[in-house]
Design a protein around this motif. Structure first.
Motif, short mmCIF file in Angstrom:
data_model
loop_
_atom_site.label_atom_id
_atom_site.label_comp_id
_atom_site.label_asym_id
_atom_site.label_seq_id
_atom_site.Cartn_x
_atom_site.Cartn_y
_atom_site.Cartn_z
N LEU A 8 -3.01 0.37 -11.83
CA LEU A 8 -3.16 1.47 -12.88
C LEU A 8 -3.49 0.38 -14.00
CD1 LEU A 8 0.30 3.27 -12.72
CD2 LEU A 8 -2.13 4.26 -12.57
N PRO A 9 -4.72 -0.07 -13.94
CA PRO A 9 -5.21 -1.09 -14.99
C PRO A 9 -5.19 -0.68 -16.26
CG PRO A 9 -7.09 -0.05 -13.50
CD PRO A 9 -5.78 0.10 -13.14
N GLY A 10 -4.81 -1.37 -17.29
CA GLY A 10 -4.52 -0.60 -18.64
C GLY A 10 -3.30 -0.05 -19.14
N CYS A 11 -2.72 -0.01 -17.95
CA CYS A 11 -1.24 0.99 -18.35
C CYS A 11 -0.18 -0.43 -18.32
CB CYS A 11 -1.05 1.74 -16.95
SG CYS A 11 0.65 2.66 -17.27
N GLN A 12 0.85 -0.29 -19.35
CA GLN A 12 1.61 -1.07 -19.45
C GLN A 12 2.69 -1.12 -18.45
OE1 GLN A 12 4.18 -0.15 -22.92
NE2 GLN A 12 5.36 -2.28 -22.80
N ILE A 13 3.08 -2.35 -17.91
CA ILE A 13 4.22 -2.83 -16.66
C ILE A 13 5.05 -3.03 -17.42
CG2 ILE A 13 4.37 -3.45 -14.52
CD1 ILE A 13 2.22 -1.24 -14.35
N VAL A 14 6.40 -2.63 -17.34
CA VAL A 14 7.61 -3.00 -17.70
C VAL A 14 8.51 -3.34 -16.66
CG1 VAL A 14 9.80 -2.69 -19.12
CG2 VAL A 14 7.31 -1.99 -19.71
N VAL A 15 9.26 -4.46 -16.40
CA VAL A 15 9.82 -4.79 -15.39
C VAL A 15 11.31 -4.87 -16.01
CG1 VAL A 15 10.63 -6.54 -13.51
CG2 VAL A 15 8.20 -6.37 -14.06
N GLY A 16 12.12 -4.16 -15.42
CA GLY A 16 13.56 -4.13 -16.13
C GLY A 16 14.51 -5.14 -15.06
N ASN A 73 0.74 -1.25 -0.04
CA ASN A 73 -0.08 -0.11 -0.06
C ASN A 73 1.01 1.19 0.10
OD1 ASN A 73 -2.25 -1.28 -0.06
ND2 ASN A 73 -2.60 -1.44 2.16
N ALA A 74 2.01 1.03 0.79
CA ALA A 74 2.73 2.50 0.58
C ALA A 74 3.33 2.57 -0.62
CB ALA A 74 4.00 2.20 1.61
N ILE A 75 3.82 1.70 -1.31
CA ILE A 75 4.38 1.75 -2.78
C ILE A 75 3.17 2.43 -3.74
CG2 ILE A 75 5.23 0.58 -4.78
CD1 ILE A 75 6.60 -1.52 -2.99
N ALA A 76 1.83 1.87 -3.54
CA ALA A 76 1.01 2.30 -4.37
C ALA A 76 0.49 3.93 -3.99
CB ALA A 76 -0.35 1.62 -3.81
N SER A 77 0.82 4.36 -2.62
CA SER A 77 0.82 5.73 -2.33
C SER A 77 1.81 6.62 -3.15
CB SER A 77 0.79 5.91 -0.89
OG SER A 77 -0.34 5.27 -0.39
N VAL A 116 3.82 4.58 -19.45
CA VAL A 116 4.35 3.18 -18.97
C VAL A 116 4.73 3.36 -17.67
CG1 VAL A 116 6.68 3.63 -20.04
CG2 VAL A 116 5.90 1.22 -19.81
N VAL A 117 4.72 2.33 -16.95
CA VAL A 117 5.61 1.94 -15.49
C VAL A 117 6.56 1.06 -15.66
CG1 VAL A 117 5.37 1.36 -13.01
CG2 VAL A 117 3.16 2.53 -14.35
N PHE A 118 7.67 1.61 -15.51
CA PHE A 118 8.93 0.66 -15.39
C PHE A 118 9.45 0.56 -13.95
CE2 PHE A 118 13.72 1.10 -15.47
CZ PHE A 118 13.76 -0.37 -16.35
N GLN A 126 3.88 -7.58 -8.89
CA GLN A 126 3.65 -7.29 -10.29
C GLN A 126 1.82 -7.28 -10.50
OE1 GLN A 126 5.84 -9.74 -13.21
NE2 GLN A 126 7.43 -9.33 -11.97
N GLN A 127 1.44 -8.34 -9.87
CA GLN A 127 0.08 -8.22 -9.85
C GLN A 127 -0.56 -7.02 -9.24
OE1 GLN A 127 -1.73 -11.74 -8.14
NE2 GLN A 127 -3.82 -11.26 -8.68
N PHE A 128 0.00 -6.61 -7.99
CA PHE A 128 -0.64 -5.59 -7.45
C PHE A 128 -0.52 -4.18 -8.13
CE2 PHE A 128 0.07 -2.14 -4.33
CZ PHE A 128 -0.87 -2.07 -3.32
N LEU A 129 0.65 -4.00 -8.85
CA LEU A 129 1.02 -2.80 -9.49
C LEU A 129 -0.06 -2.74 -10.74
CD1 LEU A 129 4.83 -2.31 -9.45
CD2 LEU A 129 3.15 -1.48 -8.00
N GLN A 130 -0.25 -3.77 -11.51
CA GLN A 130 -1.15 -3.87 -12.49
C GLN A 130 -2.56 -3.43 -12.08
OE1 GLN A 130 -0.16 -4.82 -15.98
NE2 GLN A 130 -1.68 -3.10 -15.86
N GLN A 131 -3.03 -3.86 -10.59
CA GLN A 131 -4.41 -3.63 -10.39
C GLN A 131 -4.33 -1.92 -9.75
OE1 GLN A 131 -4.42 -6.00 -6.75
NE2 GLN A 131 -5.13 -7.83 -7.87
#
Length: 452
Positions: A425-433, A385-389, A404-406, A418-423
């Protein structure tokens, strides 16, 4: 010139080769050196460092650390007479030394977590500076051996805010420690770059058109978010101030995930959530103290003689005294790092598999714990939740949505994250470096740009 990721969890070095950043393999450590140090005695760290320095750094250091060096010489004599080794060890070797005899020697993990701490006395700041310098000296020597030449220019990564309660004062203190240590071991030019910005540089190298990129850098001690305008045009610029649309950061990182998992998933087997004979709930403070390996004060309180007496009384009052006896073993044998390391290894394992078995029979015969991803998610809900904030704050500051979220950092590998982050920002591309290498590669690109 090098990019130097002096990380909370791991350290890495990058150099430019054929116009591309390359992470160096550093001796037996490989490309990543865990940020750990072990000394047979804390007092001899200053003496080990003194031997590594060249003149005139050695002369000034001797004047500044005169009393500490004398104390260290006394400890060296005692160790030698008792037949103990007198060298320091780093990375996995340091952890192995600690695990072999947890109640002996001096072991520190993630010293970067302490550099911004408030209330440090001058002698404590000096100790942390020596610890950081010793680690940097070791890494610098390995770097020069790998390259076959001297290196004296570096860009070091830094979080937006170091762990500390005093804001900018904590940042200044931490940066001074890092800068002093780097210059002491022979770096003549030292610059700093924000870690999420550096991670963004590496992603930017792959872009063919302009994008608004939300960089989420989950380090060992902090999570930093930066909204950056990126693209081929921006990549060629020396001044990126106008491209940095927003910043947010908090003292929550991979270490906090490990500690939370240890507290919520492992500590119940040590008495957390159990009852007293009176039917009242077990006091929880000691469990937090035991696992708070990134908090000097809480660890000091846990390992105090007063707390040992308190735990012995809890055992007498407990409905399940055998559980509290395990916690007393952690206190008496200095096993905090052992338990948190078990949580960390479980977190890593859960990136590739759905469940993980923990063997703690070295603490108590028959002590086994099974974890799964849902357990990890529940234990670390506050950190998630802290990361989401932080993401929400960075987006609000920039007043624009990202294209995009990198995501980078060791914990970025977790499917739970990764699942949490997608929730979020639904629809936003998540790129894991590159989970550890993105920051180092970006620091290397920046070093090549500013020192070329």
């Amino acid at each position: 010139m090098i990019g130097f990721d002096y990380g909370t969890s791991n350290c890495a070095i990058g150099v430019m080769t054929d116009h591309q950043p390359q992470l160096l393999s550093l001796g037996d450590h490989g490309r990543y050196i865990p940020s750990t140090l072990y000394a047979p005695s804390r007092d001899i760290i200053v003496n080990w460092l003194f031997k590594q320095l060249s003149s005139p750094a050695r002369d000034s250091f001797q004047q500044q650390r005169k009393l500490q060096l004398q104390k260290g010489r006394n400890s060296l004599r005692e160790l030698t007479l008792d037949g103990y080794p007198t060298e320091l060890s780093f990375g996995k070797a340091a952890l192995n030394h600690y695990l072999q005899a947890p109640d002996e020697g001096y072991y520190i993990k993630s010293p970067k977590s302490f550099l911004g701490a408030s209330g440090l006395m001058p002698q404590q700041i000096a100790l942390f500076e020596d610890i950081v310098a010793a680690m940097m000296s070791h890494i610098k020597s390995l770097t020069e051996a790998s390259l076959g030449r001297m290196v004296d220019e570096t860009v070091i990564g830094r979080p937006i805010n170091f762990q500390g309660l005093q804001g900018q004062k904590s940042n200044q203190q931490a940066l001074a420690i890092l800068s002093n240590a780097a210059k002491r071991v022979g770096f003549k030019a030292v610059e700093f770059q924000y870690e999420p910005v550096a991670a963004g540089f590496e992603y930017e190298a792959s872009l063919r058109q302009e994008q608004k990129v939300l960089v989420v850098d989950i380090g060992g001690g902090t999570t930093d978010c930066s909204m950056l305008l990126m693209g081929p045009k921006q990549a060629s610029s020396m001044d990126r101030a106008h491209d940095l649309l927003s910043h947010s950061g908090e003292r929550v990182g991979g270490n906090d995930f490990d500690i939370a998992l240890a507290i919520e998933a492992i500590m119940p087997s040590f008495g957390k959530n159990s009852l007293l004979k009176s039917g009242k709930p077990m006091p929880s403070n000691s469990f937090w103290q035991a696992m708070a390996i990134n908090n000097i004060q809480l660890q000091s309180e846990f390992y105090s003689a007063e707390n040992a007496r308190f735990l012995q009384q809890l055992i007498r009052d407990a409905e399940q005294p055998e559980l509290l006896t395990r916690l007393l073993s952690v206190q008496q044998q200095k096993l905090s790092y052992r338990v948190v390391n078990a949580a960390e290894q479980s977190k890593i394992a859960l990136t590739e598999q759905a469940s993980q078995h923990i063997d703690l029979t070295d603490i108590d015969e028959g002590l086994h714990i099974n974890l799964d991803r849902s357990c990890f998610a529940n234990a670390c809900q506050r950190q998630l939740n802290a990361i989401a904030s932080l993401m929400t704050e960075a987006i609000a500051q920039a007043n624009t949505q990202p294209d995009v979220v990198f995501v980078t950092g060791g914990t970025a590998k977790s499917p739970v994250l990764q699942q949490f982050l997608q929730q979020q920002l639904p629809g936003c591309q998540i790129v894991v470096g590159d989970h550890f290498g993105s920051v180092t590669a970006g620091l290397t690109r920046w070093a090549n740009k500013i020192y070329a």
